[in-house]
Write a protein that holds these residues in place. Structure first.
Motif, short mmCIF file in Angstrom:
data_model
loop_
_atom_site.label_atom_id
_atom_site.label_comp_id
_atom_site.label_asym_id
_atom_site.label_seq_id
_atom_site.Cartn_x
_atom_site.Cartn_y
_atom_site.Cartn_z
N TYR A 1 6.20 3.34 9.18
CA TYR A 1 7.54 2.88 8.43
C TYR A 1 8.19 2.45 7.05
CZ TYR A 1 10.74 -0.58 10.07
OH TYR A 1 11.70 -1.74 10.07
N CYS A 2 6.46 1.77 6.72
CA CYS A 2 6.64 0.75 5.26
C CYS A 2 7.25 2.35 4.14
CB CYS A 2 5.76 0.18 5.11
SG CYS A 2 5.08 -0.76 5.58
N TYR A 3 7.10 3.77 4.38
CA TYR A 3 6.39 4.78 4.14
C TYR A 3 8.09 5.85 4.50
CZ TYR A 3 5.06 9.62 1.77
OH TYR A 3 4.88 10.75 1.37
N GLY A 4 8.67 5.66 5.23
CA GLY A 4 9.59 6.11 5.96
C GLY A 4 10.93 4.88 4.66
N LEU A 5 10.85 3.52 4.78
CA LEU A 5 11.55 2.90 4.16
C LEU A 5 11.42 3.56 2.15
CD1 LEU A 5 11.16 -0.27 5.82
CD2 LEU A 5 13.33 0.91 5.82
N LEU A 6 10.96 3.51 2.27
CA LEU A 6 10.52 3.78 0.89
C LEU A 6 10.60 5.23 0.25
CD1 LEU A 6 7.22 0.94 -0.21
CD2 LEU A 6 9.51 0.63 -0.21
N VAL A 7 10.77 6.19 1.00
CA VAL A 7 10.76 7.28 0.44
C VAL A 7 12.51 7.43 -0.04
CG1 VAL A 7 9.26 8.20 0.92
CG2 VAL A 7 10.32 8.34 2.49
N LYS A 8 13.09 6.95 0.60
CA LYS A 8 14.87 7.28 0.85
C LYS A 8 14.97 7.29 -0.63
CE LYS A 8 15.99 5.43 5.62
NZ LYS A 8 15.07 4.64 6.05
N MET B 1 0.76 -1.17 0.04
CA MET B 1 0.00 0.33 0.17
C MET B 1 1.05 1.57 0.43
SD MET B 1 -3.44 -1.00 -0.66
CE MET B 1 -4.17 0.72 0.90
N ALA B 2 1.70 1.28 0.56
CA ALA B 2 2.97 2.48 1.10
C ALA B 2 3.85 2.65 -0.75
CB ALA B 2 3.87 2.28 2.08
N LYS C 1 -11.29 2.99 9.41
CA LYS C 1 -10.88 2.79 10.76
C LYS C 1 -11.03 1.07 10.42
CE LYS C 1 -10.77 6.36 13.79
NZ LYS C 1 -11.69 7.25 15.43
N PHE C 2 -11.58 0.60 8.84
CA PHE C 2 -12.15 -0.22 9.14
C PHE C 2 -11.39 -1.06 7.53
CE2 PHE C 2 -14.93 1.18 12.30
CZ PHE C 2 -15.33 -0.28 12.68
N ALA C 3 -10.63 -0.47 7.07
CA ALA C 3 -9.63 -1.09 5.98
C ALA C 3 -8.81 -1.57 6.75
CB ALA C 3 -8.56 0.29 5.62
N MET C 4 -7.89 -2.49 6.89
CA MET C 4 -6.98 -3.32 7.58
C MET C 4 -5.72 -2.94 7.25
SD MET C 4 -9.10 -5.81 8.54
CE MET C 4 -8.68 -6.04 9.65
N LEU C 5 -5.54 -1.04 7.33
CA LEU C 5 -4.23 -1.01 7.43
C LEU C 5 -3.68 -0.25 8.89
CD1 LEU C 5 -4.78 0.54 4.04
CD2 LEU C 5 -2.87 -1.02 4.71
N GLY C 6 -2.70 -0.65 9.39
CA GLY C 6 -1.87 -0.53 10.51
C GLY C 6 -1.25 0.53 10.42
N THR C 7 -1.74 1.69 10.79
CA THR C 7 -0.79 3.39 10.11
C THR C 7 0.16 3.33 11.06
OG1 THR C 7 -1.74 4.94 12.45
CG2 THR C 7 -3.21 4.84 9.64
#
Lengths: 229, 123
Positions: free
Chosen positions: B46-53, B6-7, B35-41
């Motif tokens: 965390y994933c966003y932070g890894l991928l934007v590098k 998703m990220a 809040k009912f999407a199966m996504l942990g913010t």
């Protein structure tokens, strides 16, 4: 011609996007559904916990229905063709979908599988999702019915711990009821939990080992009398 | 559980938008997660932070707004927040598709989305 306004170097600007990330899957699911409908095929998405008996249930459904309908089974798993091989023994068309690392099937993977299948020769497609009570619920595939399998050996809390997937279900199968007493887990309790979350879901108790309840599953899925094309 | 992919989709969408508008960098991404999407913010961040590098999003701020679960009842036309039920035996709250007004079964109409509401770009 539209007026073009350019930003100056270093200027900061806000863009309203409303870009829906999950919608791409919903759109692909709607396309699959349309394609299946055009070919007069009914599709069932079978979700459920790991080891709850999804493949066993599919084997029994295939055995029961293969004389009546032309069936294909899509098996989703991270890796291996173990499930596909099990189902293929029953002489129906089987497609193994390996997701690699993903924890669920999505509509795009189903579209790919449909693309490689002769849809004119089918009445029913059974899709086995990846074993998981969390993510598959979120990604609709375009199936007519969504079925969730759990079993009494997973203990008494499976439903209330994962309410979201049960909210998505049309049919819920509670498997291994022959082990209910040994496990101290009551079918009725699990059924009540499902109906508390989703009163519309049809709940069937089965034992894929003995064959108990399979006719009721067929009835609940409304596939006992598919109109042949 | 699928926060990484998703990220990745989010970043790709924003990168496309930035490219289309000749932006050099992305300052802010405003995301709405149901809040009912199966996504942990937490995992999503965390994933966003890894991928934007190494991308124009590297210094961007990811803002996440929650979207409440909303339901609609066909039978009585009720529309409102999803009903939460208390389970006294295990002391948990769980959502139910039961209509709080007429007791019928409702459809979910909100709270399952994940969308990028807006982005702030620098030319």
């Amino acid at each position: 011609m539209a007026k073009l306004v350019k930003h100056d170097e270093g200027e900061v600007f806000d863009i309203e996007l409303e870009e829906n990330i999950l919608k791409a899957n919903e759109d692909a699911a709607a396309k699959n559904r349309e394609l299946l409908r055009k070919h007069g095929i009914k599709a069932i998405d079978i979700m459920g916990s790991i080891g709850s008996g999804k493949t066993s249930l599919i084997e029994l459904l295939v055995q029961k229905l293969k004389g009546k309908y032309r069936i294909a089974v899509f098996n989703g798993d991270l890796t291996t063709t173990i499930d596909a091989d099990r189902v293929a023994r029953h002489g129906v068309e089987v497609v193994q979908i390996n997701t690699g690392k993903e924890c669920h099937l999505d509509a795009n993977l189903i579209a790919k599988a449909l693309d490689g299948t002769n849809l004119d020769k089918l009445d029913l497609i059974i899709i086995e999702n990846v074993g998981n009570l969390i993510c598959p619920g979120e990604f609709r595939l375009g199936a007519d019915e969504r079925l969730v399998v759990i079993s009494v050996t997973e203990g008494p809390y499976m439903v209330l711990k994962h309410p979201f997937i049960f909210m998505e279900a049309d049919v819920v199968v509670i498997n291994k009821i022959d082990l209910s007493q040994a496990m101290g887990v009551e079918f009725e309790k699990l059924r009540n939990d499902v109906n508390k979350v989703n009163a519309k879901a049809k709940v069937v108790g089965t034992s894929c080992r003995t064959g108990t309840g399979i006719s009721e599953v067929v009835e609940a899925l409304q596939i006992d009398n598919l109109r042949r094309q | 559980m699928h926060e990484l992919s998703m990220a990745n989709s989010i970043i790709e969408t924003v990168l496309n938008e930035a490219k289309k508008r000749n932006a050099k960098s992305v300052l802010e991404v405003n995301l709405v997660v149901g809040k009912f999407a199966m996504l942990g913010t937490e995992q999503l961040r965390y994933c966003y932070g890894l991928l934007v590098k190494g991308t124009p999003l590297e210094k961007s701020k990811l803002r996440i707004e929650g979207e409440e679960g909303r339901v609609r009842c066909e039978a009585c036309n009720f529309e409102g927040p999803i009903h939460l039920e208390q389970e006294p035996e295990y002391h948990i709250m769980y959502p139910t598709l039961q209509c709080p007004k007429c007791g019928g079964t409702v459809e979910m109409v909100g709270g399952r989305n994940c969308f990028i509401k807006s982005v702030k770009l620098r030319a």
